[in-house]
Design a protein around this motif. Structure first.
Motif, PDB file in Angstrom:
ATOM      1  N   ILE A 184       0.884  -1.176   0.000  1.00  0.00           N
ATOM      2  CA  ILE A 184       0.000   0.000   0.000  1.00  0.00           C
ATOM      3  C   ILE A 184       0.911   1.211   0.000  1.00  0.00           C
ATOM      4  CG2 ILE A 184      -1.833   1.227   1.213  1.00  0.00           C
ATOM      5  CD1 ILE A 184      -2.779  -1.435   2.287  1.00  0.00           C
ATOM      6  N   GLU A 185       0.730   2.062  -1.010  1.00  0.00           N
ATOM      7  CA  GLU A 185       1.694   3.164  -1.119  1.00  0.00           C
ATOM      8  C   GLU A 185       1.038   4.510  -1.380  1.00  0.00           C
ATOM      9  OE1 GLU A 185       4.206   1.473  -4.257  1.00  0.00           O
ATOM     10  OE2 GLU A 185       3.460   3.006  -5.624  1.00  0.00           O
ATOM     11  N   GLU A 186       1.809   5.509  -1.080  1.00  0.00           N
ATOM     12  CA  GLU A 186       1.411   6.899  -1.262  1.00  0.00           C
ATOM     13  C   GLU A 186       1.113   7.137  -2.742  1.00  0.00           C
ATOM     14  OE1 GLU A 186       4.172  10.931  -1.242  1.00  0.00           O
ATOM     15  OE2 GLU A 186       4.997   8.983  -0.735  1.00  0.00           O
ATOM     16  N   CYS A 187       0.071   7.926  -3.007  1.00  0.00           N
ATOM     17  CA  CYS A 187      -0.288   8.222  -4.391  1.00  0.00           C
ATOM     18  C   CYS A 187       0.548   9.402  -4.891  1.00  0.00           C
ATOM     19  CB  CYS A 187      -1.776   8.560  -4.449  1.00  0.00           C
ATOM     20  SG  CYS A 187      -2.373   8.692  -6.121  1.00  0.00           S
ATOM     21  N   LEU A 188       1.242   9.188  -5.996  1.00  0.00           N
ATOM     22  CA  LEU A 188       2.101  10.242  -6.537  1.00  0.00           C
ATOM     23  C   LEU A 188       1.365  10.992  -7.642  1.00  0.00           C
ATOM     24  CD1 LEU A 188       5.401   8.200  -6.851  1.00  0.00           C
ATOM     25  CD2 LEU A 188       4.852   9.900  -5.103  1.00  0.00           C
ATOM     26  N   VAL A 189       1.702  12.263  -7.800  1.00  0.00           N
ATOM     27  CA  VAL A 189       1.137  13.016  -8.908  1.00  0.00           C
ATOM     28  C   VAL A 189       2.275  13.540  -9.775  1.00  0.00           C
ATOM     29  CG1 VAL A 189      -1.056  13.719  -7.864  1.00  0.00           C
ATOM     30  CG2 VAL A 189       1.007  15.075  -7.436  1.00  0.00           C
ATOM     31  N   GLY A 190       1.956  13.841 -11.035  1.00  0.00           N
ATOM     32  CA  GLY A 190       2.979  14.342 -11.956  1.00  0.00           C
ATOM     33  C   GLY A 190       2.715  13.791 -13.338  1.00  0.00           C
ATOM     34  N   GLY A 266      20.017  -7.751 -19.242  1.00  0.00           N
ATOM     35  CA  GLY A 266      18.830  -7.681 -20.098  1.00  0.00           C
ATOM     36  C   GLY A 266      18.340  -6.255 -20.197  1.00  0.00           C
ATOM     37  N   ILE A 267      17.048  -6.094 -20.021  1.00  0.00           N
ATOM     38  CA  ILE A 267      16.450  -4.767 -20.119  1.00  0.00           C
ATOM     39  C   ILE A 267      15.893  -4.375 -18.759  1.00  0.00           C
ATOM     40  CG2 ILE A 267      14.482  -3.490 -21.077  1.00  0.00           C
ATOM     41  CD1 ILE A 267      15.323  -5.823 -23.446  1.00  0.00           C
ATOM     42  N   LEU A 268      16.262  -3.202 -18.303  1.00  0.00           N
ATOM     43  CA  LEU A 268      15.647  -2.673 -17.092  1.00  0.00           C
ATOM     44  C   LEU A 268      14.789  -1.485 -17.510  1.00  0.00           C
ATOM     45  CD1 LEU A 268      15.356  -2.764 -13.998  1.00  0.00           C
ATOM     46  CD2 LEU A 268      17.268  -1.165 -13.869  1.00  0.00           C
ATOM     47  N   TYR A 269      13.536  -1.552 -17.122  1.00  0.00           N
ATOM     48  CA  TYR A 269      12.554  -0.536 -17.502  1.00  0.00           C
ATOM     49  C   TYR A 269      12.062   0.106 -16.223  1.00  0.00           C
ATOM     50  CZ  TYR A 269       7.549   0.588 -18.739  1.00  0.00           C
ATOM     51  OH  TYR A 269       6.311   1.150 -18.886  1.00  0.00           O
ATOM     52  N   ALA A 270      12.175   1.422 -16.123  1.00  0.00           N
ATOM     53  CA  ALA A 270      11.616   2.119 -14.973  1.00  0.00           C
ATOM     54  C   ALA A 270      10.400   2.909 -15.433  1.00  0.00           C
ATOM     55  CB  ALA A 270      12.654   3.057 -14.362  1.00  0.00           C
ATOM     56  N   GLY A 271       9.254   2.623 -14.802  1.00  0.00           N
ATOM     57  CA  GLY A 271       8.064   3.452 -14.982  1.00  0.00           C
ATOM     58  C   GLY A 271       8.198   4.587 -13.979  1.00  0.00           C
ATOM     59  N   LEU A 272       8.240   5.820 -14.459  1.00  0.00           N
ATOM     60  CA  LEU A 272       8.569   6.951 -13.590  1.00  0.00           C
ATOM     61  C   LEU A 272       7.419   7.940 -13.486  1.00  0.00           C
ATOM     62  CD1 LEU A 272      12.057   7.672 -15.196  1.00  0.00           C
ATOM     63  CD2 LEU A 272      11.668   6.528 -12.997  1.00  0.00           C
ATOM     64  N   MET A 273       7.303   8.562 -12.315  1.00  0.00           N
ATOM     65  CA  MET A 273       6.425   9.721 -12.164  1.00  0.00           C
ATOM     66  C   MET A 273       7.349  10.922 -12.004  1.00  0.00           C
ATOM     67  SD  MET A 273       3.188  10.496 -12.072  1.00  0.00           S
ATOM     68  CE  MET A 273       2.000   9.468 -11.240  1.00  0.00           C
ATOM     69  N   ILE A 274       7.137  11.939 -12.847  1.00  0.00           N
ATOM     70  CA  ILE A 274       8.038  13.099 -12.837  1.00  0.00           C
ATOM     71  C   ILE A 274       7.305  14.319 -12.299  1.00  0.00           C
ATOM     72  CG2 ILE A 274       9.540  14.549 -14.284  1.00  0.00           C
ATOM     73  CD1 ILE A 274       9.838  11.647 -15.605  1.00  0.00           C
ATOM     74  N   LYS A 275       7.900  14.899 -11.284  1.00  0.00           N
ATOM     75  CA  LYS A 275       7.306  16.113 -10.724  1.00  0.00           C
ATOM     76  C   LYS A 275       8.433  17.082 -10.412  1.00  0.00           C
ATOM     77  CE  LYS A 275       3.800  17.708  -7.615  1.00  0.00           C
ATOM     78  NZ  LYS A 275       4.266  18.215  -6.334  1.00  0.00           N
ATOM     79  N   ASP A 276       8.256  18.323 -10.827  1.00  0.00           N
ATOM     80  CA  ASP A 276       9.271  19.359 -10.609  1.00  0.00           C
ATOM     81  C   ASP A 276      10.655  18.883 -11.071  1.00  0.00           C
ATOM     82  OD1 ASP A 276       7.219  20.815  -9.459  1.00  0.00           O
ATOM     83  OD2 ASP A 276       7.656  20.039  -7.453  1.00  0.00           O
ATOM     84  N   PRO A 279      12.499  12.450 -10.751  1.00  0.00           N
ATOM     85  CA  PRO A 279      11.791  11.184 -11.000  1.00  0.00           C
ATOM     86  C   PRO A 279      11.538  10.393  -9.711  1.00  0.00           C
ATOM     87  CG  PRO A 279      14.128  10.880 -11.360  1.00  0.00           C
ATOM     88  CD  PRO A 279      13.962  12.290 -10.853  1.00  0.00           C
ATOM     89  N   GLN A 280      10.390   9.716  -9.657  1.00  0.00           N
ATOM     90  CA  GLN A 280      10.129   8.717  -8.619  1.00  0.00           C
ATOM     91  C   GLN A 280       9.763   7.435  -9.354  1.00  0.00           C
ATOM     92  OE1 GLN A 280      10.050   9.677  -5.025  1.00  0.00           O
ATOM     93  NE2 GLN A 280       8.095  10.741  -4.904  1.00  0.00           N
ATOM     94  N   VAL A 281      10.233   6.296  -8.866  1.00  0.00           N
ATOM     95  CA  VAL A 281       9.959   5.033  -9.556  1.00  0.00           C
ATOM     96  C   VAL A 281       8.582   4.494  -9.149  1.00  0.00           C
ATOM     97  CG1 VAL A 281      10.739   2.659  -9.920  1.00  0.00           C
ATOM     98  CG2 VAL A 281      12.418   4.501  -9.678  1.00  0.00           C
ATOM     99  N   LEU A 282       7.710   4.311 -10.138  1.00  0.00           N
ATOM    100  CA  LEU A 282       6.402   3.686  -9.903  1.00  0.00           C
ATOM    101  C   LEU A 282       6.531   2.175  -9.938  1.00  0.00           C
ATOM    102  CD1 LEU A 282       4.166   5.806 -12.299  1.00  0.00           C
ATOM    103  CD2 LEU A 282       4.205   5.937  -9.798  1.00  0.00           C
TER     104      LEU A 282
END
Ligand code: AMP
Ligand code: GLY
Length: 423
Positions: A184-190, A266-276, A279-282
């Motif tokens: 359960i995690e904090e909801c990020l915006v961006g 291999g391949i590392l894929y980061a789904g990111l949320m960007i604010k200001d 980056p934060q990793v989703l």
């Protein structure tokens, strides 16, 4: 050389399309493929989790390299099985794939190595999870620990929705054992972006940035899907931000895994949320994104086989990764009803117009042949991808192509790449 691609989707069609252009590749096989893939590769019908049968096939056909598309075989240990049998394969081992296959592993890892991500707590008890949701309030995000085909994440606007989420995951066990634990995690915006790299565990070669469109309807409305379109580059990922992503996310992750005694290849894929600009990793994925691969590979100048060999042989430092300056847009066309129940078997018209073209490529996902007709056979059906000098040109080309394709009940978003223009 002979190469086998594992998977059936638009991502795999793009991989096969790119490999078919390789100087080194004489023949491409795909397990199991789709109609579009079968036009350019030999498709084989083996279950993706039947590693013994896949190994028999690779040994029988003298296949030099196997490249894995989807996460499930990686999480099940296909790379371990192939390497144990002395067969070249590109992808992370089962232990390394935990970055995607366990949200708890990924979050604990990020906390330990100080990789920016949202605050979170893990629960095995439904009652404690409910208590925590009441304490924290909404909006809040609930995630099943294990693989859930992209459906195990609930971004809850209300406490009740979040509690319904843990009920579905932990009590109803809709995702089976994947729901034994929840995060359960904090909801990020961006603004979201996708960032992928190739790595052999030492050298890290970044790909060009991209942005996915997860919701089914325009303006990010409606339920989440596997992805309704993507474009590259994503202007939210500035040169400066790219440096931050490499320094704060990619390098510490590969290094941290090494310290855990796990080489990530291999391949590392980061789904990111960007604010200001930060980056934060989703989420982490341990494979190429779908549909991000379609616009990203269309921009790749280098030979994908050189990269696959560089990763498998651990000499990626000797490989140069080159990209076109051109920009790309991919619009996914889906079946009526997707991401819920959808219809299959509708004839797709207009595909012939794009045969042999390099500036617009129609990548197939859920398609198959019915006699001479190409028919729908999945939720996401096609990924129409155009390339142009500018994003505007790519977008126009892509939507012009989409307007020439037809099947009953087809659906697509009209706003793919608009975020790039409305900044
Ligand atoms: P994931 O599979 O973890 O990437 O989650 C799927 C989607 O849920 C992401 O692409 C985001 O749109 C959304 N999401 C996941 N985690 C968060 C979060 N902490 N805050 C806001 N949205 C999130
Ligand atoms: N497009 C998101 C994913 O591949 O997970």
């Amino acid at each position: 050389m002979k190469v086998l691609v594992i998977g059936n989707g638009g991502r795999e069609h793009a991989m096969v399309w790119k490999l078919a252009k390789s100087r080194q590749v004489d023949k491409v096989y795909c397990c199991q493929g789709n109609a579009g893939i079968s036009d350019i590769a030999e498709c084989v019908d083996i279950k993706l989790n039947d590693f013994d049968a896949l190994l028999d096939f690779v040994n029988y056909e003298w296949i030099d390299m196997t490249i894995v598309g989807p996460e499930a075989p990686l999480a099940d240990g296909i790379v371990d099985a192939f390497e144990k049998n002395g067969r070249k394969i590109m992808g992370p081992t089962k232990a390394a794939a935990q970055l995607e296959s366990s949200k708890v592993f990924a979050k604990d890892f990020m906390r330990k190595y100080n990789i920016p991500t949202s605050d979170y707590k893990m629960f095995t008890s439904y009652n404690q999870a409910e208590e925590y949701i009441r304490l924290k309030g909404a909006p809040i995000v609930v995630k099943a620990d294990g693989l859930a085909a992209g459906k195990g994440v609930i971004v809850a606007e209300t406490e009740d929705d979040a509690i319904e989420g843990i009920k579905i995951i932990m009590k109803d066990k809709v995702f089976g054992n994947a729901g034994n634990k929840v995060v359960i995690e904090e909801c990020l915006v961006g603004e979201e972006a996708s960032y992928m790299v190739f790595t052999d565990g030492e050298t890290i070669l970044p790909m060009v940035s991209s942005q996915d469109h997860k919701r089914i309807f325009d303006n990010d409305k409606g339920p989440n899907t596997g992805g309704m379109g993507a474009y590259s580059p994503a202007p939210v990922v500035t040169d400066e931000l790219e440096k931050v992503i490499m320094d704060r996310v990619m390098r510490p992750t590969i290094e941290g895994m090494k310290r855990e005694g796990i080489k990530f290849k291999g391949i590392l894929y980061a789904g990111l949320m960007i604010k200001d600009g930060m980056p934060q990793v989703l989420e982490f994925n341990c494979r190429l994104g779908d549909p991000e691969t379609q616009p990203v590979l269309m921009r790749m100048e280098s030979d994908l086989m050189d990269i696959a060999l560089g990763i498998a042989d651990e000499n990626l430092k000797d490989v140069e990764l080159k990209w076109k300056d051109d920009e790309t847009v991919c619009v996914v066309i889906s079946s009526e009803g997707y991401p819920g129940k959808y219809k299959k078997g509708d004839v797709i018209k207009g595909l012939d117009k794009f045969k042999g073209r390099d500036d617009v490529v129609v990548f197939h996902a859920g398609t198959s042949y019915d006699g001479d007709n190409v028919v729908t056979s999945g939720g996401r059906v096609l990924g129409v991808t155009g390339i142009g000098k500018t994003l505007k040109e790519a977008k126009e080309k892509t939507y012009d192509a989409v307007s020439k394709i037809h099947f009953e009940g087809m659906h697509y978003r009209k706003d793919i790449s608009d975020k790039a223009f409305n900044r």
